[in-house]
Scaffold this motif. Structure first.
Motif, mmCIF file in Angstrom:
data_model
loop_
_atom_site.group_PDB
_atom_site.id
_atom_site.type_symbol
_atom_site.label_atom_id
_atom_site.label_comp_id
_atom_site.label_asym_id
_atom_site.label_seq_id
_atom_site.Cartn_x
_atom_site.Cartn_y
_atom_site.Cartn_z
ATOM 1 N N LYS A 80 34.050 77.659 -15.237
ATOM 2 C CA LYS A 80 34.058 77.845 -13.780
ATOM 3 C C LYS A 80 32.815 78.583 -13.282
ATOM 4 C CE LYS A 80 38.949 77.416 -13.151
ATOM 5 N NZ LYS A 80 39.890 77.411 -14.113
ATOM 6 N N GLN A 81 31.689 78.261 -13.886
ATOM 7 C CA GLN A 81 30.407 78.831 -13.482
ATOM 8 C C GLN A 81 29.728 77.881 -12.498
ATOM 9 O OE1 GLN A 81 28.913 81.803 -14.572
ATOM 10 N NE2 GLN A 81 30.995 82.156 -15.301
ATOM 11 N N PRO A 82 29.216 78.394 -11.389
ATOM 12 C CA PRO A 82 28.500 77.510 -10.463
ATOM 13 C C PRO A 82 27.234 76.973 -11.125
ATOM 14 C CG PRO A 82 28.347 79.807 -9.745
ATOM 15 C CD PRO A 82 29.254 79.770 -10.934
ATOM 16 N N LEU A 83 26.955 75.716 -10.858
ATOM 17 C CA LEU A 83 25.793 75.069 -11.445
ATOM 18 C C LEU A 83 24.577 75.260 -10.548
ATOM 19 C CD1 LEU A 83 27.569 71.736 -12.385
ATOM 20 C CD2 LEU A 83 26.957 73.570 -13.959
ATOM 21 N N ASN A 84 23.463 75.627 -11.159
ATOM 22 C CA ASN A 84 22.205 75.705 -10.429
ATOM 23 C C ASN A 84 21.903 74.307 -9.906
ATOM 24 O OD1 ASN A 84 19.217 75.235 -10.282
ATOM 25 N ND2 ASN A 84 19.208 77.452 -10.588
ATOM 26 N N ARG A 85 21.722 74.189 -8.609
ATOM 27 C CA ARG A 85 21.566 72.869 -7.986
ATOM 28 C C ARG A 85 20.311 72.132 -8.452
ATOM 29 N NH1 ARG A 85 26.641 74.171 -6.791
ATOM 30 N NH2 ARG A 85 27.068 74.478 -4.596
ATOM 31 N N LEU A 86 19.231 72.858 -8.668
ATOM 32 C CA LEU A 86 18.002 72.196 -9.121
ATOM 33 C C LEU A 86 18.158 71.685 -10.543
ATOM 34 C CD1 LEU A 86 15.296 74.614 -7.651
ATOM 35 C CD2 LEU A 86 16.381 72.620 -6.586
ATOM 36 N N PHE A 87 18.715 72.508 -11.407
ATOM 37 C CA PHE A 87 18.946 72.057 -12.782
ATOM 38 C C PHE A 87 19.994 70.951 -12.841
ATOM 39 C CE2 PHE A 87 17.012 76.121 -14.352
ATOM 40 C CZ PHE A 87 15.972 75.508 -15.041
ATOM 41 N N LEU A 88 20.968 70.982 -11.933
ATOM 42 C CA LEU A 88 21.955 69.904 -11.895
ATOM 43 C C LEU A 88 21.263 68.579 -11.595
ATOM 44 C CD1 LEU A 88 24.848 68.883 -12.038
ATOM 45 C CD2 LEU A 88 25.106 69.536 -9.626
ATOM 46 N N GLY A 89 20.360 68.573 -10.627
ATOM 47 C CA GLY A 89 19.602 67.356 -10.322
ATOM 48 C C GLY A 89 18.782 66.878 -11.503
ATOM 49 N N ILE A 90 18.106 67.801 -12.164
ATOM 50 C CA ILE A 90 17.303 67.452 -13.337
ATOM 51 C C ILE A 90 18.201 66.917 -14.440
ATOM 52 C CG2 ILE A 90 15.885 68.422 -15.195
ATOM 53 C CD1 ILE A 90 14.709 70.339 -13.008
ATOM 54 N N ASN A 91 19.334 67.573 -14.669
ATOM 55 C CA ASN A 91 20.244 67.134 -15.728
ATOM 56 C C ASN A 91 20.875 65.780 -15.414
ATOM 57 O OD1 ASN A 91 19.714 69.280 -17.430
ATOM 58 N ND2 ASN A 91 21.315 70.552 -16.544
ATOM 59 N N LEU A 92 21.160 65.512 -14.149
ATOM 60 C CA LEU A 92 21.678 64.186 -13.782
ATOM 61 C C LEU A 92 20.612 63.110 -13.994
ATOM 62 C CD1 LEU A 92 23.778 65.080 -10.620
ATOM 63 C CD2 LEU A 92 24.630 64.410 -12.885
ATOM 64 N N TYR A 93 19.376 63.445 -13.740
ATOM 65 C CA TYR A 93 18.272 62.529 -14.038
ATOM 66 C C TYR A 93 18.252 62.205 -15.537
ATOM 67 C CZ TYR A 93 13.383 61.248 -15.048
ATOM 68 O OH TYR A 93 12.248 60.635 -15.516
ATOM 69 N N LEU A 94 18.365 63.234 -16.376
ATOM 70 C CA LEU A 94 18.348 63.025 -17.826
ATOM 71 C C LEU A 94 19.563 62.223 -18.280
ATOM 72 C CD1 LEU A 94 17.196 66.603 -18.892
ATOM 73 C CD2 LEU A 94 15.807 64.505 -18.884
ATOM 74 N N ILE A 95 20.726 62.533 -17.723
ATOM 75 C CA ILE A 95 21.952 61.811 -18.087
ATOM 76 C C ILE A 95 21.835 60.338 -17.692
ATOM 77 C CG2 ILE A 95 24.415 61.569 -17.548
ATOM 78 C CD1 ILE A 95 24.441 64.707 -17.316
ATOM 79 N N SER A 96 21.358 60.077 -16.488
ATOM 80 C CA SER A 96 21.225 58.686 -16.049
ATOM 81 C C SER A 96 20.183 57.937 -16.882
ATOM 82 C CB SER A 96 20.898 58.605 -14.559
ATOM 83 O OG SER A 96 19.635 59.170 -14.284
ATOM 84 N N GLY A 97 19.100 58.619 -17.241
ATOM 85 C CA GLY A 97 18.089 57.978 -18.095
ATOM 86 C C GLY A 97 18.630 57.691 -19.482
ATOM 87 N N GLY A 98 19.371 58.641 -20.049
ATOM 88 C CA GLY A 98 19.990 58.428 -21.357
ATOM 89 C C GLY A 98 21.026 57.319 -21.307
ATOM 90 N N ALA A 99 21.844 57.315 -20.260
ATOM 91 C CA ALA A 99 22.857 56.268 -20.100
ATOM 92 C C ALA A 99 22.200 54.897 -19.943
ATOM 93 C CB ALA A 99 23.750 56.572 -18.905
ATOM 94 N N ALA A 100 21.074 54.845 -19.249
ATOM 95 C CA ALA A 100 20.357 53.580 -19.070
ATOM 96 C C ALA A 100 19.877 53.034 -20.420
ATOM 97 C CB ALA A 100 19.185 53.763 -18.114
ATOM 98 N N PHE A 101 19.385 53.901 -21.289
ATOM 99 C CA PHE A 101 18.969 53.441 -22.617
ATOM 100 C C PHE A 101 20.167 52.982 -23.445
ATOM 101 C CE2 PHE A 101 14.777 55.547 -22.149
ATOM 102 C CZ PHE A 101 13.988 54.500 -22.621
#
Length: 177
Positions: A50-71
């Protein structure tokens, strides 16, 4: 204050891509899949705790997740788009997170718990505007390696840190009534 644990996925990504031939798009599969797995694990742990997510890192991490999922799912069109966007692709995800959190989260894009919802919304919109400017700069200068990969992100994190949680013990913003 930024929790540096949230930087682990992007750190893994950046360390890995420094060891590959980046002229070969298929070589990005390893960095994307490893950093995506780290990002999913990190997000799950922080949500569980239940820790709030840093919004900038969340965006970066979603970018990485979507790129990994695409591969993993062989959606190479997305990876080609990311190749064209370069670092500005991460900023697009940050902007997406900014729009959603500004509109739907009481903590806003700035991720601040405050009773002054109008101020949270205003500061969130300001950070969102700055993220949009950072995207434009990174996109326009995407062929230059240092400038679009460094300057927009440093400025964005500095601005976020400045606006993040400036409430004093009285509950007023920056100590002002």
């Amino acid at each position: 204050m930024i929790r540096f644990i949230e930087a682990i996925p992007i750190t893994l990504f950046l360390a890995y891509i420094r060891r590959i031939d980046t002229q070969v798009p298929e070589n990005f599969k390893g960095p994307f899949t490893i950093s995506a797995a780290a990002a999913v694990l990190l997000i799950c742990i922080l949500v569980y705790k239940k820790q709030p997510l840093n919004r900038l890192f969340l965006g970066i991490n979603l970018y990485l997740i979507s790129g990994g999922a695409a591969f993993i799912t062989h959606q190479y069109w997305l990876n080609r788009i990311y190749d064209d966007l370069q670092a500005s692709g991460m900023l697009l995800w940050i902007i997406g997170v900014g729009v959603v959190t500004t509109l739907l989260s009481p903590r806003g894009f700035i991720n601040t718990a405050s009773s002054d919802k109008k101020r949270v919304k205003t500061k969130s919109l300001f950070l969102l505007l700055f993220a949009s400017i950072a995207f434009a700069v990174a996109f326009l200068f995407r062929t230059n390696k240092l400038f679009p990969e460094f300057v927009p992100f440093v400025c964005l994190f500095l601005l976020q840190n400045h606006t993040e949680d400036k409430l004093n013990k009285t509950g007023n913003w920056n100590g002002k009534a």
